[in-house]
Design an enzyme around this catalytic site. Structure first.
Site, PDB file in Angstrom:
ATOM      1  N   GLY A  13       0.816  -1.203   0.000  1.00 50.30           N
ATOM      2  CA  GLY A  13       0.000   0.000   0.000  1.00 50.30           C
ATOM      3  C   GLY A  13       0.850   1.254   0.000  1.00 50.30           C
ATOM      4  N   ASP A  34       1.047  -8.824   2.269  1.00 50.20           N
ATOM      5  CA  ASP A  34      -0.065  -8.089   1.664  1.00 50.20           C
ATOM      6  C   ASP A  34      -0.897  -9.094   0.875  1.00 50.20           C
ATOM      7  OD1 ASP A  34      -1.646  -6.173  -0.018  1.00 50.20           O
ATOM      8  OD2 ASP A  34      -0.221  -4.716   0.790  1.00 50.20           O
ATOM      9  N   ASN A  35      -2.225  -8.933   0.901  1.00 53.09           N
ATOM     10  CA  ASN A  35      -3.064  -9.828   0.095  1.00 53.09           C
ATOM     11  C   ASN A  35      -3.399  -9.237  -1.274  1.00 53.09           C
ATOM     12  OD1 ASN A  35      -4.951  -7.868   0.721  1.00 53.09           O
ATOM     13  ND2 ASN A  35      -6.512  -9.297   1.462  1.00 53.09           N
ATOM     14  N   ASP A  59      -2.989 -12.944   3.718  1.00 57.27           N
ATOM     15  CA  ASP A  59      -4.144 -12.189   4.199  1.00 57.27           C
ATOM     16  C   ASP A  59      -4.122 -12.219   5.722  1.00 57.27           C
ATOM     17  OD1 ASP A  59      -6.677 -11.250   4.951  1.00 57.27           O
ATOM     18  OD2 ASP A  59      -7.660 -12.143   3.208  1.00 57.27           O
ATOM     19  N   VAL A  60      -4.090 -11.049   6.365  1.00 58.62           N
ATOM     20  CA  VAL A  60      -4.016 -11.009   7.833  1.00 58.62           C
ATOM     21  C   VAL A  60      -5.257 -11.605   8.491  1.00 58.62           C
ATOM     22  CG1 VAL A  60      -2.434  -9.038   7.939  1.00 58.62           C
ATOM     23  CG2 VAL A  60      -4.925  -8.639   7.925  1.00 58.62           C
ATOM     24  N   ASN A 102      -5.079 -11.369  14.787  1.00 54.26           N
ATOM     25  CA  ASN A 102      -4.028 -12.250  14.278  1.00 54.26           C
ATOM     26  C   ASN A 102      -2.644 -11.594  14.387  1.00 54.26           C
ATOM     27  OD1 ASN A 102      -5.684 -14.420  13.657  1.00 54.26           O
ATOM     28  ND2 ASN A 102      -6.039 -13.768  11.551  1.00 54.26           N
ATOM     29  N   TYR A 148     -15.446   1.571   8.162  1.00 57.23           N
ATOM     30  CA  TYR A 148     -14.037   1.933   8.350  1.00 57.23           C
ATOM     31  C   TYR A 148     -13.808   2.531   9.738  1.00 57.23           C
ATOM     32  CZ  TYR A 148      -9.435   3.977   7.442  1.00 57.23           C
ATOM     33  OH  TYR A 148      -8.108   4.313   7.500  1.00 57.23           O
ATOM     34  N   TYR A 162      -5.173  -6.347  24.607  1.00 52.89           N
ATOM     35  CA  TYR A 162      -3.980  -7.196  24.596  1.00 52.89           C
ATOM     36  C   TYR A 162      -2.852  -6.567  25.420  1.00 52.89           C
ATOM     37  CZ  TYR A 162      -5.128 -11.071  21.498  1.00 52.89           C
ATOM     38  OH  TYR A 162      -5.635 -12.246  20.985  1.00 52.89           O
TER      39      TYR A 162
END
Length: 315
Positions: A13, A34-35, A59-60, A102, A148, A162
């Protein structure tokens, strides 16, 4: 001396590819993932053959399996432009939720420091101006922009969960409008849209009356702010952006002048929940990062215009 390893999601990106360049210059081993949903391999083509860079098409939103020991993670995978998140609304929410978790799990596995990219969109159509980190925002969760806005708000909440539960070393950057070379011409954001319309002498499409304001930060300044944040000990969100504020009409006039364009301005209906004002309060970044943006809008626009002019020559 063994290089530190940094993993950058969304490496193909706009911002992600510039981060790859930055950390390679700092002698890191860089792993890019990156996907290619919205990113382009053309943004990292110049890194082909660099022995310190490796790319994986991943893909994350799926489990991330990387065998290398990772010291730092930058999570920049996102459908960041209105064109993209309106086209991929569910995927946008999944990247912010499943994808973020992930990444955080991968950070725990590697005992890595992790910086996650949030956005000024968490403030929505703000009732506070300029916006500082303590402002909770004015977001419509069921409006078209909600996919978004809420994806990033969830990302922040998950990151802090986390951090608090697992003592993970986390950072959150709230990025305000950033521009520069490698932005897709068709991604729907103001500067690449106006520049490419102007270069082709097409009508400049202004939404609303053009008096809504934005603040534009050149990519080099944004990258420096992100780098400084990764190195600091602060774990809560930090605004990174340029506090110089312009109306959209002022921006179009600047671009017309700098491109010597004969384009006319036409007006279209303002999209639902489009912010009327947007300007960062960067006092926190000044204090804890000793960071301020340096590139003036005219200078950044000239560099960006030059990038698109060169693209036109080769296409």
């Amino acid at each position: 001396m063994i290089n530190k390893t940094i993993l950058i999601s969304g490496c193909c990106g706009f911002i992600g590819s510039h981060l790859c360049d930055h950390y390679l210059k700092k002698k890191f081993d860089v792993i890019g993932i990156d996907n290619l949903l919205t990113g382009s391999l053309s943004n990292i083509i110049h890194l082909e053959g660099n022995k310190n860079f490796s790319f994986f098409e991943l893909d994350v939103c799926n489990e991330i399996k990387i065998n290398s020991k990772i010291d730092y993670i930058l999570h920049f995978a996102s459908t960041a432009s209105p064109t993209d998140y309106l086209k991929f609304p569910i995927k946008t929410l999944q990247i912010g939720s499943v994808g973020t978790e992930n990444i955080l799990k991968l950070a725990i596995k590697n005992d890595a420091s992790v910086l996650l990219a949030s956005t000024s969109e968490v403030y929505g159509d703000p009732l506070q101006h300029p916006q500082k980190e303590s402002y909770f925002g004015n977001v419509n969760p069921i409006g078209p922009r909600g996919v978004y806005d809420e994806a990033k708000r969830y990302l922040e909440a998950m990151t802090m969960a986390y951090h608090n539960k697992w003592k993970l070393n986390t950072k959150i950057v709230r990025i305000f409008n950033t521009y520069g070379p490698r932005m897709r011409a068709d991604d729907g954001r103001a500067i690449p849209t106006f520049i490419n319309q102007a270069l082709n002498n097409k009508d400049l499409t202004v939404f609303g009356d053009g008096n809504q304001t934005r603040s534009f930060c050149y990519i080099d300044d944004t990258i420096e702010g992100i780098s400084k944040l990764l190195d600091c000990k602060y774990s809560y969100p930090v605004n990174i952006g340029n506090p110089d504020e312009y109306t959209i009409l002022e921006l179009t006039e600047k671009i017309k002048k700098l491109t010597d364009s004969e384009s006319k301005i036409i007006y279209k209906k303002l999209p639902e929940n489009d912010p009327k004002v947007r300007r960062p309060n960067i006092e926190l970044a000044k204090k804890i990062l000793k960071w301020i943006p340096k590139v003036k809008l005219n200078d950044g626009l000239l560099k960006t215009i030059n990038h698109y002019q060169n693209l036109h020559k080769f296409n």
